[in-house]
Design an enzyme around this catalytic site. Structure first.
Site, PDB file in Angstrom:
ATOM      1  N   SER A 107      10.055  52.480  53.525  1.00  0.00           N
ATOM      2  CA  SER A 107       8.727  53.081  53.329  1.00  0.00           C
ATOM      3  C   SER A 107       8.698  54.247  52.355  1.00  0.00           C
ATOM      4  O   SER A 107       7.622  54.684  51.956  1.00  0.00           O
ATOM      5  CB  SER A 107       8.181  53.568  54.670  1.00  0.00           C
ATOM      6  N   LYS A 150       6.621  53.749  49.383  1.00  0.00           N
ATOM      7  CA  LYS A 150       5.153  53.640  49.418  1.00  0.00           C
ATOM      8  C   LYS A 150       4.421  54.636  48.514  1.00  0.00           C
ATOM      9  O   LYS A 150       3.530  54.238  47.762  1.00  0.00           O
ATOM     10  CB  LYS A 150       4.649  53.738  50.860  1.00  0.00           C
ATOM     11  N   TYR A 169       5.784  43.717  48.348  1.00  0.00           N
ATOM     12  CA  TYR A 169       6.001  44.792  49.315  1.00  0.00           C
ATOM     13  C   TYR A 169       7.378  44.692  49.958  1.00  0.00           C
ATOM     14  O   TYR A 169       8.113  45.680  50.030  1.00  0.00           O
ATOM     15  CB  TYR A 169       4.891  44.756  50.378  1.00  0.00           C
ATOM     16  N   TYR A 200       4.051  59.016  59.444  1.00  0.00           N
ATOM     17  CA  TYR A 200       3.310  58.216  60.427  1.00  0.00           C
ATOM     18  C   TYR A 200       2.656  59.077  61.482  1.00  0.00           C
ATOM     19  O   TYR A 200       2.115  60.135  61.197  1.00  0.00           O
ATOM     20  CB  TYR A 200       4.213  57.148  61.070  1.00  0.00           C
ATOM     21  N   VAL A 205      12.400  53.301  57.429  1.00  0.00           N
ATOM     22  CA  VAL A 205      13.209  52.827  58.554  1.00  0.00           C
ATOM     23  C   VAL A 205      14.657  52.539  58.175  1.00  0.00           C
ATOM     24  O   VAL A 205      15.491  52.302  59.034  1.00  0.00           O
ATOM     25  CB  VAL A 205      12.603  51.578  59.239  1.00  0.00           C
TER      26      VAL A 205
HETATM   27  N1  GLN Z   1       9.767  47.279  55.323  1.00  0.00           N
HETATM   28  C1  GLN Z   1       9.421  48.065  56.463  1.00  0.00           C
HETATM   29  C2  GLN Z   1       8.244  47.448  57.222  1.00  0.00           C
HETATM   30  O1  GLN Z   1       7.204  47.216  56.707  1.00  0.00           O
HETATM   31  C3  GLN Z   1       9.090  49.452  56.048  1.00  0.00           C
HETATM   32  C4  GLN Z   1       8.658  50.289  57.210  1.00  0.00           C
HETATM   33  C5  GLN Z   1       9.155  51.676  57.187  1.00  0.00           C
HETATM   34  O2  GLN Z   1      10.078  52.056  56.483  1.00  0.00           O
HETATM   35  N2  GLN Z   1       8.560  52.518  58.006  1.00  0.00           N
HETATM   36  O3  GLN Z   1       8.368  47.161  58.386  1.00  0.00           O
END
Ligand code: GLN
Length: 639
Positions: free
Chosen positions: A71, A74, A196, A248, A266
């Site tokens: 993420s 993003k 993505y 988040y 993550v």
């Molecule tokens: N590729 C992961 C997902 O969409 C990214 C999520 C994250 O890093 N919080 O589940």
């Protein structure tokens, strides 16, 4: 490369090692396993890196261990969407409101179907759908190229992680179809989803994250390569989103507690940005329930507390912007004045104020200068602002300084900015704001010496003419002492020299005697009279014309003094035999001097010669003391 490692370890590195050691035992949390390939990460991995906006890198632990960006990609893809489409178009498809929901929540605005922000998966997939390109491959290559601008090397995708997520990410697949349903994605929705998944699988290490963060901290310019990765105006947009939505459903706590715009993933990566100063990258795969790296969170918290990095911590000391302030009583132009003029400047010099500015000028720093200037406005008529040490003057600074010029001009006061030659944008913008009807050009003088000299001449002129306001406009860099009548032939004391302090206390007979020992010498304008470093035993009495005493340091010539009719140079030869000239002297106009050889004077015998030698030495002593006082003041000003 840019790593700050020398034989003496940096205190910053030392601190990071300690921090690493203290946080390493923290073993709470779990490696993400919902993407099967991520579960293979070693839970013990832990790296910390810091990159400053000067491009200095500090890294400890597993800072070179590659992992997938997840993420943390993003905000950067959001940046690409902004640059591809512009804010208005992007706003139609993704908002900027924190959701307070988990990253993978299926939350779209119930009415518009628009995802709340680009940091939750829904918003990120919609954003990925906005990356322009012929097909997925082309879009991916654009993403990789844009990302690499934040770095100093190319990037690749971890195919295993990509395939692992693509084959299991059904929730994200559901989100993309929802987005399609609301018209937030084009057909087929799988394309945006695929991009993505791949952007999430880009391999980085925590030094990379720190450099990406440092690029944001540095206004979008990569501090190591100098490449611009993101337009200025988009930097603040990314950082705002990171502040409100970067971690988040923990984002509120994060900004409250740690106070740095940040983004977590993550894969175990976290990057945090202190605008204008530093980028932080941390990697440790054990996550808390929100999906944030546990050690990463703790390391950020500690860094923020220990170094007081919270962006709302206003206790950060503001560096002074006025390096020195002096009046025309203490600080004089290089033009050496006769005793009458000196007395006048001693009495009225406060009408001239010199400020040496330093640092960066924005709203508040400019206000400091302006209010200090305005505090003096009742007593002073001339303001010289030396900007040699100023780094930047932003639009607010230009606007405020222009207004100040205008306002001072209206009440007949003068303001000059000196040493502004290399401040091209400032000079241009200020002149442009002032327009054609400015009272005077605030950039009339290249250096403070010339500006001070003009102001002094104005002061002297107005007191001579008896008026308090002399409306002469500032012209070029030359200013003239009124010509004084001089004598005619060799051996006769010119009237202009009668008041010469070196001759103070001498009887007319002694003065006449002294001048029988001198011989006249003439120089054309521009001619060198004394060369710096040359030996000599001669003392020069200026009958008429002007000379400039200048010092060559490296390749720059500095004007130390301007001497005119009635003044003396080379007088150190009186005490030091075959003195090495400490400065060069050249004729600025046609010059006529009376030259006295100190050796010749020493060779004379008799009472008259003795009395003259005695008076000269006594006067020289006094003059040297005066010089010392002036120099001490100036040295203090420079410290
Ligand atoms: N590729 C992961 C997902 O969409 C990214 C999520 C994250 O890093 N919080 O589940």
């Amino acid at each position: 490369m840019n790593d700050r490692t020398t034989i003496v370890p940096s205190p910053i590195l030392h601190y990071l090692e300690e921090l690493h050691e203290q946080i390493l035992p923290l073993e709470a949390g779990n490696v993400a396993s919902y993407i099967p390939e991520l579960a293979r990460a070693n839970p013990q991995w832990f790296g910390i890196a810091i990159v400053t906006v000067d491009g200095h890198v500090y890294q400890v632990g597993d800072s070179r261990q590659p992992f997938t960006i997840q993420s943390v990609s993003k905000p950067f893809v959001y940046g690409i969407a902004l640059e591809d489409w512009g804010l208005d178009e992007v706003m139609k498809r993704v908002g900027v409101e924190p959701s307070g929901d988990a990253f993978n929540s299926i939350s779209l605005d119930p009415v518009t179907g628009r995802p709340l922000n680009p940091m939750i998966n829904a918003g990120a997939i919609a954003t990925a759908g906005m990356v322009k390109g012929r097909d997925v491959e082309h879009r991916l290559s654009r993403v990789l190229e844009k990302f690499s601008r934040y770095l100093d090397h190319p990037l690749t995708v971890d195919e295993n992680v990509y395939r692992s997520e693509a084959s299991t990410g059904h929730r994200n697949r559901a989100i993309s179809y929802m987005l399609r349903n609301f018209g937030m994605l084009e057909d087929p929705p799988e394309e945006a989803l695929d991009l993505y998944f791949r952007q999430c699988s880009i391999l980085v290490n925590c030094r990379d994250l720190a450099l990406m963060a440092a690029t944001l901290a540095n206004n979008g310019v990569n501090p190591i390569t100098g490449v611009r990765a993101l337009k200025n105006e988009n930097v603040e947009r990314l950082l705002s989103i990171m502040s409100t939505c970067g971690t988040y459903d923990f984002a509120g706590n994060w900004i409250y507690d740690i106070g740095l715009p940040a983004k977590s993933g993550v894969g175990g990566g976290i990057m945090a940005v202190l605008p204008g100063q530093v980028g932080i990258g941390i990697f440790s795969p054990r996550l808390d329930a929100n999906g944030n790296s546990m050690r990463g969170l703790e390391a950020c918290r500690r860094l923020s507390k220990d170094f007081r990095l919270h962006i709302f911590n206003t206790a950060k000391t503001r560096p002074p912007v006025i390096r020195s302030q002096s009046s025309g009583v203490q600080m004089r132009s290089p033009r050496v004045r006769n005793s009458q003029a000196t007395a006048l400047l001693d009495a009225e010099g406060a009408a001239i104020q010199l400020f040496e500015l330093t640092g960066d000028f924005a709203l508040v720093t400019t206000e400091v200068v302006i209010s200090t200037v305005l505090d003096q406005v009742d007593i002073a008529d001339y303001f010289v602002l030396d900007v040699r040490r100023v780094s930047t003057i932003d639009a607010a600074g230009v606007r405020l300084f222009a207004q100040l010029c205008d306002d001072l001009g209206k009440v007949g006061k003068f303001i000059f900015f000196t040493n502004a030659d290399d401040k091209f944008a400032f000079t241009r913008d200020l002149r442009q704001r002032l327009g054609d009807n400015a009272r005077h050009d605030p950039f009339s003088f290249t250096d403070s010496g010339h500006a001070l000299e003009w102001c002094e001449n104005q002061l002297l002129g107005r007191s001579r003419s008896g008026s308090t306001r002399d409306r002469r406009e500032p012209g070029g860099n030359r200013a003239h002492e009124p010509e004084r009548r001089g004598g005619i032939s060799a051996g006769i004391l010119p009237t202009s020299l009668k008041e010469q302090p070196l001759l103070r206390g001498m009887s007319p007979a002694e003065m006449q005697y002294l001048f029988t020992l001198t011989s006249p010498r003439e120089f054309k304008a521009g001619e060198t009279i004394l060369r710096q470093g040359d030996p000599g035993d001669e003392i020069y009495f200026i009958e008429r014309g002007e000379v400039i005493v200048s010092l060559l340091t490296g390749r720059t010539r500095r004007r130390l003094a301007v001497l005119s009719s009635g003044m003396v140079f080379g007088e150190l030869a009186l005490v030091e035999k075959n003195v090495q000239r400490t400065a060069g002297v050249y004729a600025d106009t046609a010059v006529r001097c009376h030259v006295l050889s100190s050796n010749l004077l020493d060779a004379q015998s008799g009472e008259l010669a003795g009395a003259v030698r005695h008076a000269l030495l006594l006067n020289l002593n006094q003059l040297l003391i005066q010089h010392l006082r002036r120099d001490h003041f100036q040295i203090r000003m420079l410290m």
